[in-house]
Write a protein that holds these residues in place. Structure first.
Motif, PDB file in Angstrom:
ATOM      1  N   GLU A 179      35.995  53.724   7.535  1.00 48.97           N
ATOM      2  CA  GLU A 179      36.510  54.851   6.761  1.00 48.97           C
ATOM      3  C   GLU A 179      36.865  56.018   7.681  1.00 48.97           C
ATOM      4  N   LYS A 180      35.952  56.273   8.644  1.00 52.93           N
ATOM      5  CA  LYS A 180      36.233  57.347   9.607  1.00 52.93           C
ATOM      6  C   LYS A 180      37.434  56.993  10.469  1.00 52.93           C
ATOM      7  N   GLU A 181      37.493  55.757  10.889  1.00 51.46           N
ATOM      8  CA  GLU A 181      38.616  55.299  11.710  1.00 51.46           C
ATOM      9  C   GLU A 181      39.932  55.436  10.952  1.00 51.46           C
ATOM     10  N   LEU A 182      39.899  55.115   9.644  1.00 57.45           N
ATOM     11  CA  LEU A 182      41.108  55.205   8.828  1.00 57.45           C
ATOM     12  C   LEU A 182      41.581  56.656   8.732  1.00 57.45           C
ATOM     13  N   SER A 206      37.362  62.360  23.110  1.00 53.96           N
ATOM     14  CA  SER A 206      36.782  63.535  22.451  1.00 53.96           C
ATOM     15  C   SER A 206      35.626  64.106  23.261  1.00 53.96           C
ATOM     16  N   ILE A 207      34.765  63.232  23.741  1.00 54.02           N
ATOM     17  CA  ILE A 207      33.631  63.694  24.547  1.00 54.02           C
ATOM     18  C   ILE A 207      34.129  64.343  25.838  1.00 54.02           C
ATOM     19  N   PHE A 208      35.147  63.738  26.434  1.00 50.83           N
ATOM     20  CA  PHE A 208      35.699  64.326  27.665  1.00 50.83           C
ATOM     21  C   PHE A 208      36.240  65.725  27.398  1.00 50.83           C
ATOM     22  N   ILE A 209      36.997  65.900  26.304  1.00 50.28           N
ATOM     23  CA  ILE A 209      37.577  67.209  25.992  1.00 50.28           C
ATOM     24  C   ILE A 209      36.477  68.247  25.803  1.00 50.28           C
ATOM     25  N   ILE A 210      35.454  67.891  25.036  1.00 50.97           N
ATOM     26  CA  ILE A 210      34.362  68.833  24.770  1.00 50.97           C
ATOM     27  C   ILE A 210      33.639  69.204  26.055  1.00 50.97           C
ATOM     28  N   GLU A 211      33.309  68.209  26.859  1.00 54.02           N
ATOM     29  CA  GLU A 211      32.600  68.475  28.108  1.00 54.02           C
ATOM     30  C   GLU A 211      33.462  69.309  29.060  1.00 54.02           C
ATOM     31  N   HIS A 212      34.748  69.029  29.073  1.00 51.56           N
ATOM     32  CA  HIS A 212      35.645  69.774  29.960  1.00 51.56           C
ATOM     33  C   HIS A 212      35.738  71.237  29.524  1.00 51.56           C
ATOM     34  N   ILE A 229      46.621  48.345  19.633  1.00 51.73           N
ATOM     35  CA  ILE A 229      45.273  48.673  20.106  1.00 51.73           C
ATOM     36  C   ILE A 229      44.266  48.081  19.120  1.00 51.73           C
ATOM     37  N   ILE A 230      43.391  47.216  19.603  1.00 46.35           N
ATOM     38  CA  ILE A 230      42.410  46.602  18.700  1.00 46.35           C
ATOM     39  C   ILE A 230      41.427  47.654  18.224  1.00 46.35           C
ATOM     40  N   LYS A 231      40.813  47.370  17.089  1.00 47.71           N
ATOM     41  CA  LYS A 231      39.995  48.361  16.397  1.00 47.71           C
ATOM     42  C   LYS A 231      38.880  48.918  17.276  1.00 47.71           C
ATOM     43  N   GLU A 232      38.144  48.031  17.947  1.00 51.35           N
ATOM     44  CA  GLU A 232      37.023  48.485  18.765  1.00 51.35           C
ATOM     45  C   GLU A 232      37.503  49.385  19.896  1.00 51.35           C
ATOM     46  N   ASP A 233      38.625  49.028  20.495  1.00 51.19           N
ATOM     47  CA  ASP A 233      39.156  49.840  21.590  1.00 51.19           C
ATOM     48  C   ASP A 233      39.654  51.187  21.085  1.00 51.19           C
ATOM     49  N   PHE A 234      40.194  51.215  19.863  1.00 53.04           N
ATOM     50  CA  PHE A 234      40.688  52.475  19.311  1.00 53.04           C
ATOM     51  C   PHE A 234      39.535  53.453  19.103  1.00 53.04           C
ATOM     52  N   VAL A 235      38.451  52.975  18.499  1.00 46.99           N
ATOM     53  CA  VAL A 235      37.286  53.836  18.256  1.00 46.99           C
ATOM     54  C   VAL A 235      36.699  54.302  19.580  1.00 46.99           C
ATOM     55  N   LYS A 236      36.585  53.377  20.529  1.00 47.92           N
ATOM     56  CA  LYS A 236      36.037  53.720  21.837  1.00 47.92           C
ATOM     57  C   LYS A 236      36.915  54.762  22.530  1.00 47.92           C
ATOM     58  N   MET A 237      38.242  54.588  22.426  1.00 47.28           N
ATOM     59  CA  MET A 237      39.179  55.527  23.047  1.00 47.28           C
ATOM     60  C   MET A 237      39.027  56.930  22.457  1.00 47.28           C
TER      61      MET A 237
END
Length: 415
Positions: free
Chosen positions: A76-79, A105-111, A92-100
């Protein structure tokens, strides 16, 4: 080992990987294995029965039934995230999309957190600038809601020693007017920072005169000192006395003798915020304009601003005037390059027959089209173009006055 045999015996030792070792306790450590002496007292009290969260109980057979529930929530979140993009990424397969999305997002926040906490790190300043530029490109975005949820989870509970706002908008440094507006992503956030206070849109305006022509017609260009509003806030001010008696406009005198500060009230003023133009400006502005063309066609405020600027700048001379008045801060070094840049930015841009500068343009055109303004433009251009020409004009007028007085004096005194 036999004598004369130079081969040495080796003992192979298996060195455990860092992952296998117990980690050193870090300040943020807060999730633990229950100590064995406590667990032995009541195993069930510490063991999940329905669902595993995190790595400690991940993969246990009796907890796998509820993995489907987690997957459904993730889907649902992915959708929702997928719906934020104007394209289906089937490649892009589903698992890779979520991981990406999670990784980016974590990189942007940390940066952003790093640049906020350590702004004095000069050795990485150039790299940071390059990355921050990429983070506001329209095609380089993740939904802001994802960033905010992850940020709130990671940072909002940290000790607050100064009672400061630690929200993600405050971290980015783009909180204005107390707006409740829900931004879409970082490009949208950048646009929000620039928005004018007055967002009333009228019709798309016809072309207004360029900066040099307005200056000749008595319009003074000034940098706005107001701390409110963004770059797009522009005002045209004219005193009530000047509205009634336009011939009292003293801009022709001030153009040559700016020391007469007391006369400044007797001229119309076009007030703008300083616009800093550097190497990255074209890319930033183009991405903001592209966002408006796609998502805000009826509220294209950045497009409106660039169109107005394109009207004010026709040639290098217009840029010279605006740079002299500090309206444009040119870091490109070449004023002609600025004129070319501004004139090219409007190509393929549609305002949707709406502009927040319609009323402003009407005021400017009314002033410029008046007979007195046209007369004063010619007068200024001929006799008060600069200090020397103005001085020569004043001296000429004085010589003419004294010559006329000398001619009349015998008749006056004779009488």
């Amino acid at each position: 080992m036999e004598p004369g045999n130079h081969l040495e015996e080796f003992t192979i030792i298996a060195i455990p990987q860092a992952w296998d070792l117990e980690p050193d306790k870090q300040p943020e450590c807060c999730i633990y294995r229950v100590p064995r002496n406590l667990r032995n007292l009541n195993e069930d009290a510490y063991t999940p029965k329905e669902i595993s969260i995190g790595p400690f109980h991940h993969g246990k057979e009796n907890l796998k039934k509820k993995e489907e529930l987690k997957l459904r929530c993730v889907q649902e979140k992915e959708l929702k995230i997928h719906h934020c993009y104007a394209k289906n990424f089937h490649e892009i397969i589903k698992e890779d999309f979520v991981k990406m999305i999670l990784l980016d997002s974590i990189f942007i926040i940390e940066h952003l957190w790093w640049t906020k906490q350590y702004p004095e790190e000069d050795n990485i300043h150039e790299s940071i600038s390059d990355i921050l530029h990429d983070l506001i490109l329209l095609e380089n975005q993740v939904p802001f809601s994802v960033l905010e949820e992850l940020y709130n989870f990671a940072y909002l509970d940290l000790p607050n020693h100064h009672n400061e706002d630690k929200s993600l908008p405050q971290l980015i440094g783009i909180v204005r007017f107390g707006e409740p507006k829900k931004v879409k992503h970082l490009t949208d956030f950048q646009r929000c920072f620039l928005l004018p206070q007055n967002r009333k849109c009228g019709r798309s305006f016809e072309r207004v005169p360029c900066a040099t022509k307005l200056s000749e017609a008595g319009v003074e260009f000034k940098v706005s000192k107001s701390e409110n509003g963004g770059l797009l806030d522009i005002q045209f001010r004219k005193s009530a006395l000047l509205e009634i008696c336009p011939f009292l406009n003293m801009s022709w005198l001030l153009s040559c003798f700016p020391c007469f500060k007391c006369l400044e009230i007797m001229q119309p003023v076009l007030e703008l915020k300083s616009f800093v133009i550097r190497d990255a400006t074209e890319s930033v502005v183009r991405n903001l304009m592209a966002l408006e063309q796609c998502h805000y066609p009826w509220e294209a405020y950045v497009c409106n601003y660039i169109v107005l600027l394109d009207h004010l700048i026709n040639t290098e001379a217009d840029v010279d005037l605006l740079v002299e008045k500090n309206i444009i801060v040119n870091w490109l070094g070449n004023n002609k390059a600025v004129a070319i840049l501004i004139n090219h930015l409007c190509q393929q841009i549609v305002e949707g027959n709406h502009s927040c500068y319609f009323d402003l343009s009407e005021k400017i055109k009314d002033h410029y089209s008046s007979r007195w303004s046209k007369l004063m433009a010619s007068f200024t251009n001929l006799y008060f173009k600069d200090f020397w020409r103005g001085t020569a004009t004043v001296v000429g007028i004085m010589v003419l006055f004294f010559a006329f007085w000398n001619f009349l004096r015998p008749f006056v005194f004779h009488t």
